[in-house]
Design a protein around this motif. Structure first.
Motif, PDB file in Angstrom:
ATOM      1  N   ILE A  83       1.111  -1.408  -0.026  1.00 18.72           N
ATOM      2  CA  ILE A  83       0.028   0.238  -0.179  1.00 18.72           C
ATOM      3  C   ILE A  83       0.947   1.483   0.073  1.00 18.72           C
ATOM      4  O   ILE A  83       0.553   1.929  -0.771  1.00 18.72           O
ATOM      5  CB  ILE A  83      -0.842  -0.080   1.723  1.00 18.72           C
ATOM      6  N   LEU A  84       2.034   0.920   0.750  1.00 21.26           N
ATOM      7  CA  LEU A  84       2.831   2.169   0.645  1.00 21.26           C
ATOM      8  C   LEU A  84       3.647   2.512  -0.800  1.00 21.26           C
ATOM      9  O   LEU A  84       3.963   3.821  -0.738  1.00 21.26           O
ATOM     10  CB  LEU A  84       4.038   2.520   1.640  1.00 21.26           C
ATOM     11  N   HIS A  85       3.956   1.861  -1.325  1.00 21.66           N
ATOM     12  CA  HIS A  85       4.451   1.348  -2.396  1.00 21.66           C
ATOM     13  C   HIS A  85       3.866   2.506  -3.449  1.00 21.66           C
ATOM     14  O   HIS A  85       3.707   3.535  -4.169  1.00 21.66           O
ATOM     15  CB  HIS A  85       4.949   0.174  -2.760  1.00 21.66           C
ATOM     16  N   GLU A  86       1.948   2.028  -3.631  1.00 18.80           N
ATOM     17  CA  GLU A  86       1.465   2.723  -4.426  1.00 18.80           C
ATOM     18  C   GLU A  86       0.886   3.903  -3.831  1.00 18.80           C
ATOM     19  O   GLU A  86       0.635   4.613  -5.266  1.00 18.80           O
ATOM     20  CB  GLU A  86       0.214   1.127  -4.020  1.00 18.80           C
ATOM     21  N   CYS A  87       0.689   4.404  -2.596  1.00 17.17           N
ATOM     22  CA  CYS A  87       0.887   5.794  -2.575  1.00 17.17           C
ATOM     23  C   CYS A  87       1.832   6.902  -3.468  1.00 17.17           C
ATOM     24  O   CYS A  87       1.529   7.529  -4.016  1.00 17.17           O
ATOM     25  CB  CYS A  87       0.052   5.664  -1.492  1.00 17.17           C
ATOM     26  N   VAL A  88       3.210   5.812  -2.686  1.00 13.36           N
ATOM     27  CA  VAL A  88       4.214   6.845  -3.788  1.00 13.36           C
ATOM     28  C   VAL A  88       3.722   6.690  -5.353  1.00 13.36           C
ATOM     29  O   VAL A  88       4.191   8.057  -5.910  1.00 13.36           O
ATOM     30  CB  VAL A  88       5.302   6.416  -2.965  1.00 13.36           C
ATOM     31  N   ARG A  89       3.841   5.598  -5.625  1.00  9.50           N
ATOM     32  CA  ARG A  89       3.820   5.913  -7.377  1.00  9.50           C
ATOM     33  C   ARG A  89       2.749   6.377  -7.947  1.00  9.50           C
ATOM     34  O   ARG A  89       2.506   7.404  -8.933  1.00  9.50           O
ATOM     35  CB  ARG A  89       3.142   4.027  -7.300  1.00  9.50           C
TER      36      ARG A  89
END
Ligand code: PLP
Length: 308
Positions: A83-89
């Protein structure tokens, strides 16, 4: 990487309870205990030059905090990292402040009004990088006060569980402003130094780097300071520190995710050195950023394209 400047994600991306959205559209229900009772725990990890710093350490601390508050959201640690990767992406940010929260939720209809009946859930977001102390203030050294508000007792609110009980720290920030300083540190009822408004506190005493052993969050950046002290052959010690010792220290510096290692040049109008960041603080700060640039504890963000 996708240019998000003109998209709804230009000022950041969020996740709330299963759904991703632009941060400007992210909402918490007004009846949630996370809002009405500050019944929430959180963590913040930094992204710098496209990489997370100590991502696994932040997620592990977040899980310990949730367990301490008896929170059990649906997402496991691997899902939280994704989820954190996706928010930054989605945000497209290369330098980001990335928060993860677990909220108590609301008692389900017809259930007794008790936290045990709430469904806990995760919220997260990535926004442009935030400095707790801006770089230009770090250059001259922060001006610190010891606030008159005391830190909430650790038997009432455990400071090792990252929390929103900021009433004491917020008072301290206003007092710092009134006294012409940048930020504040709080004492406990026994007169020992605890922590400041978003950071751990360090004193250099007889050449050793000393930081409180209780009354404070076990900062991930603090763990990095301990590692850097080993690299530099500096003595590092966690023990109680009195206000008098802090005021008499050779140097003072602060540490946090949103700022790194931040030198102090004044405390309560006392000038420990020559009104500039001290040499030990600067060696630690320089090494911190040099090692970060070389990939220390870094996890590249999964931007999902060739430029990342
Ligand atoms: N203490 C408090 C109250 C904080 O809010 C923070 C960070 O936000 C810290 C200490 C520093 O912790 P970390 O280095 O893990 O960011």
């Amino acid at each position: 990487m996708t240019d998000t400047r003109d998209t709804p994600f230009a000022d950041g991306a969020a996740y709330i309870d299963g759904a991703f959205m632009p941060v400007r559209d992210a909402r918490i229900p007004i009846t949630d205990w996370g809002y009405r009772r500050s019944d929430v725990t959180y963590d913040v990890v930094g992204v710098w030059n496209g990489s997370f710093f100590r991502l696994d350490d932040h997620v592990a601390r977040f899980r310990r905090s949730m367990q301490a508050l008896r929170m059990d959201p649906a997402e496991d640690d691997a899902r939280i990292r994704a989820i954190l990767h996706e928010c930054v992406r989605l945000s497209g940010l290369r330098n980001a402040y990335v928060a993860m929260d677990c909220l108590r939720g609301r008692p389900l209809p017809g259930q007794r009004f008790h936290p045990a009946t709430c469904r806990n859930y995760i919220a997260a977001f990535a926004i442009p990088w935030v400095w707790v102390i801006p770089p230009e203030i770090q250059e001259r050294g922060a001006h610190l006060i010891i606030a008159s508000a005391l830190r909430i007792p650790d038997r009432s609110v455990d400071p090792t569980v990252k929390n929103f009980h900021w009433g004491d720290l917020t008072q301290g920030l206003f007092e710092a402003g009134d006294r012409g300083a940048d930020t504040c540190v709080l004492l406990d009822a026994d007169g020992h130094v605890t922590e400041g408004a978003g950071f751990n506190v360090f004193a250099v005493i007889a050449g050793a780097v000393v930081t409180p052993d209780r009354g404070a969050l076990e900062g991930i950046t603090r763990a990095s300071v301990a590692e850097l002290c080993r690299d530099l052959g500096l003595e590092y010690c966690e023990r109680p520190i009195t206000a008098q010792e802090l005021r008499g220290a050779e140097e003072i510096f602060l540490s946090t995710t949103a700022g790194g290692i931040m030198p102090v040049s004044r405390i309560d109008d006392i000038v420990p050195g020559d009104d500039r960041p001290g040499p030990v603080s600067m060696r630690l700060r320089d090494l911190f950023w040099a090692k970060r640039a070389a990939g220390w504890h870094a996890t590249p963000v999964a931007y999902g394209d060739a430029s990342s």
